[in-house]
Design an enzyme around this catalytic site. Structure first.
Site, short mmCIF file in Angstrom:
data_model
loop_
_atom_site.label_atom_id
_atom_site.label_comp_id
_atom_site.label_asym_id
_atom_site.label_seq_id
_atom_site.Cartn_x
_atom_site.Cartn_y
_atom_site.Cartn_z
N LYS A 1 0.83 -1.21 0.00
CA LYS A 1 0.00 0.00 0.00
C LYS A 1 0.87 1.27 0.00
CE LYS A 1 -4.15 -2.22 0.89
NZ LYS A 1 -3.58 -3.54 0.91
C1 LIG Z 1 -3.96 -4.72 0.17
C2 LIG Z 1 -3.08 -5.91 0.06
C3 LIG Z 1 -3.32 -6.92 -0.90
C4 LIG Z 1 -4.50 -6.89 -1.85
O1 LIG Z 1 -4.39 -5.89 -2.83
P1 LIG Z 1 -5.68 -5.38 -3.60
O2 LIG Z 1 -5.23 -4.23 -4.42
O3 LIG Z 1 -6.66 -4.95 -2.51
O4 LIG Z 1 -6.22 -6.51 -4.39
C5 LIG Z 1 -2.44 -8.00 -0.96
N1 LIG Z 1 -1.40 -8.10 -0.10
C6 LIG Z 1 -1.15 -7.15 0.83
C7 LIG Z 1 -0.01 -7.34 1.77
C8 LIG Z 1 -1.97 -6.03 0.94
O5 LIG Z 1 -1.71 -5.10 1.88
#
Ligand SMILES: *Cc1c(COP(=O)(O)O)cnc(C)c1O
Length: 495
Positions: free
Chosen positions: A112
């Site tokens: 993120k």
């Molecule tokens: C948010 C997240 C995901 C999923 O990503 P999306 O864009 O919501 O599909 C996968 N792995 C981690 C560690 C995340 O923080």
């Protein structure tokens, strides 16, 4: 001509990129999508030896056409700097005959950070561009990870404030410590006496309080939202797919134009949608492999054409993928519906009212770019173990879900194209599950103490972010009842 964004629920609702970034969700409840996906006009090889920041400019400038070169470069350079613990920002590592793009070198050691480190700068630039002189106030309810990534992104960014609400007894000890040690005078972290849903509902209520909105406006503040449907989070995610293709070209693992597959551990469908957009820009991607954990709504969707959220919610070792409504999927639905906003609206209403919808045969036929599958808890831990034993490379559980699903894909199809796997979190963020998987768990140790054991066993450097939370002082101690959330915000803003 600039690129226009339209709402998936009403095509006549149009916005410039900066307007879409400021609004987040469209007023009609839809998601903004670009009217068309711009093509990259030069060869991919021409990007070789460019820095991550330079590639980011090449790609993002095609989408954010109302930003000047100077504005966009300033956003990029302020986001992707020494906050990242690897100068290449998103390094590509080879292991288990795949290529892992490590998206976890930012401040919260998870993916993120890739988008949330630039979103605040895109927002303040958008505000200036649209003559919004108010300071932007971000409100977020978090079940753990997104809140911290948003805090890190907005901390110290001029003309912004951020308030994060989390359930006081509903996040892990590490997650709580990460948030309570947050620096930045413009940040506030509040533990609420309630669960995540109550925090979320409370935030929505504050957002829709028109009297408060007026009061804020008089005092020079406007609310905005940093959640994952914001186009300002999606566009920066396209960059690392291009950058990793370029890195594979540079290291001569592939030749220019060679098709590769991309595997993404998926929750809200944002990360894989960015890969889909990269493919539409012309990046030579063949299959988009969508990996789910035991909350396998998307696997069922790709296998049957039915999206059904009426099911038991499973708590897994990959919590950031424990999601039953993947909000960014709406952008794909709109696209495969032939950009039919009425169809999109009907299906989304069905999801709200009945908890499920079914797409048409024609729509299904447009999903051939995608392959979906899922990994059980046991398969996920076995995958961590297998790749650690064979390659001495440690995956976090989210990335392991992707590696496991990719393995299933390869066995099922015999497709041996080179494959990129999005590695979305550092194993240091999920030490307990990782140590269990490699049979080195020690129940007498805390999750934080286990980071030292993980280092001893694997030799992978402990990220600075983990080192910091061991020593950092607690800076936040606000708690409140759900009913008091609004007055906490007012106090913080001094209104
Ligand atoms: C948010 C997240 C995901 C999923 O990503 P999306 O864009 O919501 O599909 C996968 N792995 C981690 C560690 C995340 O923080």
């Amino acid at each position: 001509m600039g690129l226009t964004y339209v709402s998936t629920r009403d095509k006549n609702n149009k916005a410039t990129a900066s307007e879409a970034i400021l609004q987040g969700l469209a007023a009609d409840g839809g998601l903004y999508v670009p009217e068309y996906i711009p093509k990259y006009a030069n060869s991919w090889r021409s990007l070789c030896r460019k820095s991550y920041q330079e590639i980011a400019y090449e790609i993002m400038s095609l989408f954010l056409t109302d930003f000047s070169e100077e504005e966009l470069k300033s956003c990029i350079n302020r986001a992707y700097d020494s906050k990242f613990d690897d100068p290449s920002i998103a390094p590509v590592r080879k292991a288990d005959s795949s290529f892992y793009i490590e998206l976890f070198h930012g401040r919260t050691i998870a993916f993120k950070d890739m988008a949330l480190s630039i979103l605040p700068h895109l927002m303040t630039a958008s505000a200036r561009k649209n003559n919004v002189s108010n300071d932007i106030v971000i409100l977020t309810a978090t079940s753990g990870d997104t809140g911290k990534a948003a805090l890190e992104g907005f901390a110290g960014v001029e003309q912004t404030r951020i308030v994060v609400f989390y359930p006081k007894n509903g996040v892990s000890a590490i997650q709580e410590k990460q948030m309570l040690t947050q620096k930045g005078d413009n940040t506030l972290v509040v533990g609420i006496h309630g669960n995540f849903d109550e925090a979320q509902t409370g935030v929505k209520k504050i957002f829709s309080d028109t009297a408060l909105k007026e009061k804020m406006d008089k005092a020079g503040f406007s609310f905005s939202s940093a959640n994952s449907i914001n186009i300002g989070r999606l566009v920066p995610q396209i960059v690392y797919y291009v950058a990793s293709y370029v890195r594979l070209l540079e290291s001569e693992e592939i030749i220019d134009g060679e098709l590769i597959n991309v595997t993404v551990p998926t929750g809200n469908f944002g990360n894989i949608l960015a890969a889909y957009y990269a493919k539409q820009m012309g990046l030579p991607i063949d299959k988009l492999i969508c990996a789910s954990n035991e909350n396998k709504v998307l696997f069922d969707f790709f296998s049957t054409g039915i999206y059904n959220k009426n099911r038991k919610f499973v708590l897994t070792s990959s919590p950031s993928m424990d999601i039953l409504v993947s909000s960014n999927l709406e952008r794909l639905i709109y696209k495969i519906a032939g950009e039919d906003d009425t169809m999109d609206r009907d299906l989304m209403n069905k999801l709200v009212n009945e908890g499920e919808y079914e797409i048409t045969t024609n729509m299904r036929s447009k999903l051939s770019d995608f392959y979906g599958n899922y990994a059980s808890e046991e398969e996920t831990l076995n995958t961590i173990n297998r790749i650690f034993e064979s390659d001495n490379y440690v995956l976090d559980p989210h990335t392991a879900v992707a590696a496991c699903v990719y393995d299933k894909y390869r066995k099922e199809t015999g497709d041996t194209k080179k494959t990129l796997i999005a590695s979305t979190a550092s194993p240091y963020k999920f030490t307990r599950s990782v140590m269990k998987a490699i049979n080195r768990d020690d129940p007498s140790k805390s999750d934080i103490e286990l980071t030292d054991t993980l280092y001893e066993v694997t030799g992978v450097d402990i990220p600075p972010a983990i080192q910091e939370i061991k020593e950092a002082p607690i800076r936040h101690d606000t708690q409140c009842d759900v009913e008091a959330m609004k007055s906490v915000v007012e106090d913080f803003l001094g209104i």
